[in-house]
Every structure is written in C-alpha cells, then in structure tokens.
Design a protein around this motif. Structure first.
Motif, PDB file in Angstrom:
ATOM      1  N   GLU A 114       3.931 -12.624  18.590  1.00  0.00           N
ATOM      2  CA  GLU A 114       3.455 -13.607  17.617  1.00  0.00           C
ATOM      3  C   GLU A 114       4.523 -14.641  17.258  1.00  0.00           C
ATOM      4  N   GLU A 115       5.796 -14.196  17.239  1.00  0.00           N
ATOM      5  CA  GLU A 115       6.869 -15.129  16.877  1.00  0.00           C
ATOM      6  C   GLU A 115       6.963 -16.261  17.899  1.00  0.00           C
ATOM      7  N   GLU A 116       6.825 -15.931  19.174  1.00  0.00           N
ATOM      8  CA  GLU A 116       6.835 -16.968  20.206  1.00  0.00           C
ATOM      9  C   GLU A 116       5.647 -17.907  20.041  1.00  0.00           C
ATOM     10  N   CYS A 117       4.485 -17.354  19.710  1.00  0.00           N
ATOM     11  CA  CYS A 117       3.306 -18.197  19.481  1.00  0.00           C
ATOM     12  C   CYS A 117       3.557 -19.180  18.348  1.00  0.00           C
ATOM     13  N   GLU A 118       4.143 -18.678  17.267  1.00  0.00           N
ATOM     14  CA  GLU A 118       4.467 -19.544  16.117  1.00  0.00           C
ATOM     15  C   GLU A 118       5.383 -20.686  16.554  1.00  0.00           C
ATOM     16  N   ARG A 119       6.394 -20.368  17.331  1.00  0.00           N
ATOM     17  CA  ARG A 119       7.328 -21.396  17.785  1.00  0.00           C
ATOM     18  C   ARG A 119       6.614 -22.441  18.649  1.00  0.00           C
ATOM     19  N   MET A 120       5.673 -21.992  19.451  1.00  0.00           N
ATOM     20  CA  MET A 120       4.959 -22.903  20.339  1.00  0.00           C
ATOM     21  C   MET A 120       4.073 -23.874  19.567  1.00  0.00           C
ATOM     22  N   PHE A 121       3.232 -23.352  18.654  1.00  0.00           N
ATOM     23  CA  PHE A 121       2.363 -24.323  17.971  1.00  0.00           C
ATOM     24  C   PHE A 121       3.088 -25.109  16.899  1.00  0.00           C
ATOM     25  N   ARG A 122       4.221 -24.592  16.412  1.00  0.00           N
ATOM     26  CA  ARG A 122       5.041 -25.397  15.504  1.00  0.00           C
ATOM     27  C   ARG A 122       5.660 -26.571  16.262  1.00  0.00           C
ATOM     28  N   ALA A 123       6.126 -26.319  17.483  1.00  0.00           N
ATOM     29  CA  ALA A 123       6.684 -27.392  18.315  1.00  0.00           C
ATOM     30  C   ALA A 123       5.625 -28.432  18.641  1.00  0.00           C
ATOM     31  N   ALA A 124       4.405 -27.983  18.923  1.00  0.00           N
ATOM     32  CA  ALA A 124       3.317 -28.919  19.219  1.00  0.00           C
ATOM     33  C   ALA A 124       3.000 -29.785  18.004  1.00  0.00           C
ATOM     34  N   GLU A 125       2.923 -29.170  16.832  1.00  0.00           N
ATOM     35  CA  GLU A 125       2.610 -29.919  15.615  1.00  0.00           C
ATOM     36  C   GLU A 125       3.712 -30.913  15.270  1.00  0.00           C
ATOM     37  N   GLU A 126       4.955 -30.483  15.381  1.00  0.00           N
ATOM     38  CA  GLU A 126       6.075 -31.357  15.020  1.00  0.00           C
ATOM     39  C   GLU A 126       6.187 -32.563  15.948  1.00  0.00           C
ATOM     40  N   ASN A 127       5.752 -32.398  17.193  1.00  0.00           N
ATOM     41  CA  ASN A 127       5.838 -33.494  18.161  1.00  0.00           C
ATOM     42  C   ASN A 127       4.505 -34.213  18.378  1.00  0.00           C
ATOM     43  N   GLY A 128       3.501 -33.832  17.624  1.00  0.00           N
ATOM     44  CA  GLY A 128       2.221 -34.528  17.663  1.00  0.00           C
ATOM     45  C   GLY A 128       1.486 -34.403  18.981  1.00  0.00           C
ATOM     46  N   VAL A 129       1.579 -33.232  19.627  1.00  0.00           N
ATOM     47  CA  VAL A 129       0.887 -33.033  20.899  1.00  0.00           C
ATOM     48  C   VAL A 129      -0.144 -31.918  20.769  1.00  0.00           C
ATOM     49  N   ILE A 130      -1.079 -31.915  21.678  1.00  0.00           N
ATOM     50  CA  ILE A 130      -2.143 -30.924  21.698  1.00  0.00           C
ATOM     51  C   ILE A 130      -1.659 -29.641  22.363  1.00  0.00           C
ATOM     52  N   LEU A 131      -2.082 -28.506  21.812  1.00  0.00           N
ATOM     53  CA  LEU A 131      -1.832 -27.206  22.435  1.00  0.00           C
ATOM     54  C   LEU A 131      -3.163 -26.477  22.543  1.00  0.00           C
ATOM     55  N   GLN A 132      -3.644 -26.328  23.769  1.00  0.00           N
ATOM     56  CA  GLN A 132      -4.898 -25.614  24.028  1.00  0.00           C
ATOM     57  C   GLN A 132      -4.590 -24.366  24.839  1.00  0.00           C
ATOM     58  N   VAL A 133      -5.260 -23.271  24.492  1.00  0.00           N
ATOM     59  CA  VAL A 133      -5.053 -21.996  25.179  1.00  0.00           C
ATOM     60  C   VAL A 133      -6.249 -21.704  26.075  1.00  0.00           C
ATOM     61  N   GLY A 134      -5.994 -21.126  27.251  1.00  0.00           N
ATOM     62  CA  GLY A 134      -7.002 -20.991  28.288  1.00  0.00           C
ATOM     63  C   GLY A 134      -7.965 -19.828  28.136  1.00  0.00           C
ATOM     64  N   PHE A 135      -8.762 -19.843  27.092  1.00  0.00           N
ATOM     65  CA  PHE A 135      -9.849 -18.877  26.941  1.00  0.00           C
ATOM     66  C   PHE A 135     -11.132 -19.521  27.445  1.00  0.00           C
ATOM     67  N   MET A 136     -11.352 -19.480  28.761  1.00  0.00           N
ATOM     68  CA  MET A 136     -12.428 -20.254  29.365  1.00  0.00           C
ATOM     69  C   MET A 136     -13.811 -19.715  29.049  1.00  0.00           C
ATOM     70  N   ARG A 137     -13.913 -18.472  28.553  1.00  0.00           N
ATOM     71  CA  ARG A 137     -15.250 -17.954  28.235  1.00  0.00           C
ATOM     72  C   ARG A 137     -15.910 -18.749  27.123  1.00  0.00           C
ATOM     73  N   ARG A 138     -15.122 -19.423  26.311  1.00  0.00           N
ATOM     74  CA  ARG A 138     -15.701 -20.282  25.270  1.00  0.00           C
ATOM     75  C   ARG A 138     -16.409 -21.501  25.862  1.00  0.00           C
ATOM     76  N   PHE A 139     -16.213 -21.717  27.168  1.00  0.00           N
ATOM     77  CA  PHE A 139     -16.833 -22.861  27.835  1.00  0.00           C
ATOM     78  C   PHE A 139     -17.876 -22.426  28.866  1.00  0.00           C
ATOM     79  N   ASP A 140     -18.090 -21.121  28.983  1.00  0.00           N
ATOM     80  CA  ASP A 140     -19.090 -20.610  29.924  1.00  0.00           C
ATOM     81  C   ASP A 140     -20.485 -20.784  29.329  1.00  0.00           C
ATOM     82  N   ALA A 141     -21.430 -21.268  30.131  1.00  0.00           N
ATOM     83  CA  ALA A 141     -22.766 -21.586  29.631  1.00  0.00           C
ATOM     84  C   ALA A 141     -23.451 -20.380  29.000  1.00  0.00           C
ATOM     85  N   GLY A 142     -23.317 -19.210  29.626  1.00  0.00           N
ATOM     86  CA  GLY A 142     -23.956 -18.017  29.079  1.00  0.00           C
ATOM     87  C   GLY A 142     -23.366 -17.596  27.749  1.00  0.00           C
TER      88      GLY A 142
END
Length: 350
Positions: A114-142
């Motif tokens: 979790e600490e690494e995750c925090e560092r990752m999205f904190r870095a994304a927020e501080e630099n104004g960039v998008i961070l998307q995680v690859g949970f592709m089932r959220r995009f599956d039609a079924g």
C-alpha cells in the motif's frame, strides 16, 4: 518537450505512448494503440531484453527502443507510459514517469504494498497526470451489463458475490517467490478483488484465506510458502459476503466467472465455453471447446480500457479504476497472504 508543453498539446495531435515491458500484457495494449486507436501511437519501447524491445519496436512502428526504462522515459518524448513489467518495478517507474509529466497506465497488480501505491498516486497528483490501473473487467461488456442490472435493482439487494479466476499455465519462476510476486492472490485474483469492490459498492472489512500448492510440487522445496490454489472469504463493510477463488496450472483452459446473489435473484457472468457450438457423437460424447487464454476472453475489454485511457488524457477527466482502486486490491492481497500464513482472520483497517 517540457511538462507544460506536453500538457498543452493540440488535441488533434496523437497521444504518444511509451511501452515499458514488452511481454504479453504490454503487447496487447501496444497493439491496440497502434492498430485500433487512431488518436494514439507507440513512440518507444523499453524491455530489459534488448532483442525483445527491438522486435516489439519494429512490429509497432516505434522510432526508439531501449533496455533501460529510465532512458526511455527521458528520451522518447512520449505523453504517456504503459507499465507492464513485473510488479516490483511499478512504483519506481510510475514515479519517474510522473516527474516527467507522463500519464500512467499501470497493469495490475499496482504495486507490492500500500505504501508504494500511495507514493504512485501522490506523484501523479502532484504532477497533474492521470494514473489508471489495468482492471479490464470493468470494461468487459458482460461485466458492465451485470453491474447495470445490479444498480437498477434487478436482483434486489446484493447479498453475496463469488468471483473466480483459474489459469491454465504454471507460473514463471520469479512468481514462486511470494516476496517478489505477492503470490497468486496478486497475479491471478487482483481482478476478482476489484470486481468484488465494484459490485458490492463497499470496502473489505474482514478477510480469511487458505491456500495450498497442488500442481507446482517441484517448487515446494525452494519456495515453501508458494500456493497455486487459494480460497479467500471477505466480509464487506456494508455486510455483503464475498468469496474469491484462484488457481494456477489448471491445464483445462482459462476460467473466469462471476456470480452475484441478491435478495430477489442471481446474476451470472462468464462461461468456460469458448463459444456456443457443442458437438455430440457416439464415439466421443458431448464436446465443447474451452476458453484458452485471458487474451481471447477479454480482448475487447482491453481495447475499451485503452480507449478510455486516451480519452481521459484528451479530456482531462478522471480515470476509473484509479490508483486508489489499485491500492485497495493490493491491501486485500496483503491481508490474504497474512491470513494464509497465520491462519487468522485479518481485519483490514484503511
């Protein structure tokens, strides 16, 4: 190009993507950006295997290839990165990419803890960039249709969610070391964990898991903690009961299914059958082909999530699933592994 210049690009310009990790998952995304998403292109490829990096760059029409990801980030002038390396490298790559103003698509599992995750999205927020995680089932039609049915109350209140993933092949050797891979709960069941949170609309509260090594006996002496089969039970904060099952090396095919039980009905998603064709003969009985790979089953879902990533960059909109979704899956994996090791129910405090 400076961060400011990259953020103010003409929307008609193609989004340039740097692929970091040219393995199976990475190449799925890269081929989508190259062949099926007109607003994107692969600017460079990085892989620790230089031969693979060069081969992938040639196939994708990328101008540059590198063995060192830091060189790729600094030199290939990309707007975004796709991180598809072993999990232990995700955090350092994402932080460096964010510092260079590059949007981030990170394959699951998001990070080692979790600490690494925090560092990752904190870095994304501080630099104004998008961070998307690859949970592709959220995009599956079924899965999307099933979620809509749940939200519309078709089966009443959700009571219990069962999600399973079983893979046909045995793990790569580095995955046997739980300290490096976080085990099958991370590599196989991250999608199931995210699905449970998504469909329940709640967060995990108590977790109990059991696992065993039944198919990878050769690894048992060197990696005694490794398990190739796992069952994880979760009590969500809103009372929903969850059950997640995972297995590697099953051989028979790729198996991903979901069942949502409500107070007035049930919804089931997924099938082991590759198609609806079934044959029956006197000699061989009933026969139907099984799904062979996650690449076949979720091919369209991968494309849809890649399209969504580019659209978020173009529109400046918030991605989903994002870094906090990735962190929650990592937290459940950590608690599940702790439960397997201790035999205790783990209370998750977030």
């Amino acid at each position: 190009m400076t961060i400011k210049e990259r953020k103010t690009k003409n929307k008609r310009d193609k989004i340039k993507v740097c692929l970091i990790g040219a393995g199976r998952a990475g190449m799925i995304h890269a081929r989508n950006f190259t062949a099926s998403i007109p607003d994107a292109e692969i600017a460079g490829v990085s892989d620790t295997d230089g031969t693979e990096a060069q081969r992938a760059a040639a196939e994708l029409g990328a101008a540059y290839w590198y063995e060192d990801y830091s060189e790729a980030i600094m030199k290939c002038n990309a707007d975004a990165v796709v991180i598809a390396t072993p999990t232990k490298y995700h955090c350092e790559i994402a932080i460096m990419a964010a510092a260079h103003g590059m949007h981030i698509f990170c394959e699951k599992p998001m990070a080692m803890n979790e600490e690494e995750c925090e560092r990752m999205f904190r870095a994304a927020e501080e630099n104004g960039v998008i961070l998307q995680v690859g949970f592709m089932r959220r995009f599956d039609a079924g899965f999307v249709k099933a979620k809509k049915m749940v939200d519309e109350g078709e089966i009443g209140d959700v009571v219990m969610i069962k999600s399973l993933t079983r893979g046909p092949s045995t793990p790569h050797e580095w995955m046997y070391d739980i300290k490096k891979s976080n085990g099958p709960l991370a590599e196989v069941n991250s999608h199931d964990i995210d699905t449970l949170r998504w469909f329940s609309g709640s967060e995990p509260e108590r977790i109990y898991a059991v696992g065993g090594n039944f198919r990878c006996r050769d690894a048992a002496e060197q990696y005694p903690d490794f398990y190739d089969t796992v069952l994880l039970n979760i009590k969500m904060k809103n009372g929903v009961i969850g059950c997640i099952e995972g297995a590697q090396g099953v051989g028979y095919g790729y198996d991903a299914r979901l069942e949502v039980l409500g107070t007035r009905g049930v919804i089931k998603v997924g099938s082991l059958k590759e198609d609806t064709v079934i044959s029956c003969s006197a000699g061989s009985g009933i026969h139907s082909d099984a799904v062979k790979s996650w690449r076949n089953l979720f091919e369209q879902a991968y494309l849809e999530e890649d399209k969504f990533f580019i659209q978020c960059i173009q529109n400046g909109s918030k991605p989903a699933p994002d870094g906090r979704d990735g962190k929650m899956a990592v937290a459940v994996v950590r608690a599940g592994n702790e439960s397997i090791n201790t035999g205790k129910v783990i209370k998750l405090v977030m």
